[in-house]
Design a protein around this motif. Sequence first.
Motif, short mmCIF file in Angstrom:
data_model
loop_
_atom_site.label_atom_id
_atom_site.label_comp_id
_atom_site.label_asym_id
_atom_site.label_seq_id
_atom_site.Cartn_x
_atom_site.Cartn_y
_atom_site.Cartn_z
N ASP A 132 0.90 -1.17 0.00
CA ASP A 132 0.03 -0.06 0.08
C ASP A 132 0.81 1.31 -0.12
O ASP A 132 1.76 1.48 1.22
N PRO A 133 0.91 2.22 -0.75
CA PRO A 133 1.75 3.18 -1.16
C PRO A 133 1.26 4.24 0.07
O PRO A 133 2.40 4.99 0.39
N GLU A 134 0.22 4.36 0.64
CA GLU A 134 -0.13 5.26 1.73
C GLU A 134 0.70 4.75 2.90
O GLU A 134 0.92 5.57 3.66
N THR A 135 0.71 3.45 3.18
CA THR A 135 1.44 3.08 4.47
C THR A 135 2.63 2.37 4.34
O THR A 135 3.40 2.19 5.38
N GLY A 136 3.13 2.15 3.24
CA GLY A 136 4.31 1.42 2.89
C GLY A 136 4.38 -0.03 3.58
O GLY A 136 5.20 -0.61 3.58
N LYS A 137 3.24 -0.56 3.89
CA LYS A 137 2.95 -1.96 4.13
C LYS A 137 2.17 -2.79 3.24
O LYS A 137 1.27 -2.05 2.53
N PRO A 138 2.28 -4.09 3.52
CA PRO A 138 1.17 -4.85 2.62
C PRO A 138 -0.16 -4.65 2.76
O PRO A 138 -0.47 -4.20 4.04
N TRP A 139 -1.00 -4.85 2.15
CA TRP A 139 -2.41 -4.88 2.39
C TRP A 139 -2.83 -5.81 3.40
O TRP A 139 -2.47 -7.05 3.46
N PRO A 140 -3.98 -5.61 4.01
CA PRO A 140 -4.51 -6.53 4.90
C PRO A 140 -4.96 -7.76 4.17
O PRO A 140 -5.13 -7.64 2.92
N THR A 141 -4.86 -8.97 4.85
CA THR A 141 -5.31 -10.16 4.16
C THR A 141 -6.71 -10.43 3.71
O THR A 141 -7.57 -9.71 4.66
N LEU A 142 -6.94 -10.99 2.74
CA LEU A 142 -8.54 -11.44 2.24
C LEU A 142 -9.02 -12.16 3.59
O LEU A 142 -8.51 -13.32 3.53
#
Length: 217
Positions: free
Chosen positions: A86-96
């Motif tokens: 996620d470019p806003e947080t710099g972290k992976p997206w939450p899992t599905l």
Amino acid sequence: MHPDLFDALPVPQLQPFRLDDGAVLLRGFAGSDDRVLLEEVEKIIAVAPLRHMITPGGFRMSVAMSNCGQAGWVSDPGGYRYDAIDPETGKPWPTLPAVFMELANRAARSAGYENFIPDVCLVNCYVPGTRLSLHQDKDERDPSAPIVSVSLGLPAVFLFGGSQRSIRPMRYTLLHGDIVVWGGPARYHFHGIAPLAEGHHAIAGRKRINLTFRKAL
Ligand code: MD6
Ligand code: FE
């Protein structure tokens, strides 16, 4: 009886309603999962906040978006892409969440698409006035996988056109709990959402949440 009470009563439809070859509307299909789905959305957007992305043309999108899954759909002045971060947080997206996976797989199966395993869920948030202009979804790698689209909250008018922008779209009102599944010959049809009307939904409040499940990678 207070009219809002009807909002909480899903009326699932037994027969899928055909929109076009490859595209069906499953009325009320997500109705009994609605509260769980909205709770999961709250958890997702607490980690990966809703944001208005910028189109490659430099316009701020009127829909607020987030994602969950192995990657997320991102738009910025450089173009559209699926990004694992996620470019806003710099972290992976939450899992599905498992409940998302299971619902998307079951809806796809009802529409005739077996073994649909999404890897991305795009979360779209609309408030009254929000619209989504006519577009095609063509950033996904595997054209044989359908897209499963879940509507929650306020009703929206779905514009569903054809393979060329010049084909005048049909208009379908999507209600809380409705699912549209499309793929095959309809996979690249132009579509959009008309400006959302003012309203209040008994469970979701003054907004519409749309979840679109894709096999993007
Ligand atoms: C929406 N949906 O319903 C926007 N795209 O808010 C989409 O753009 C969409 O519903 C691809 C497939 C199904 C969809
Ligand atoms: Fe789309």
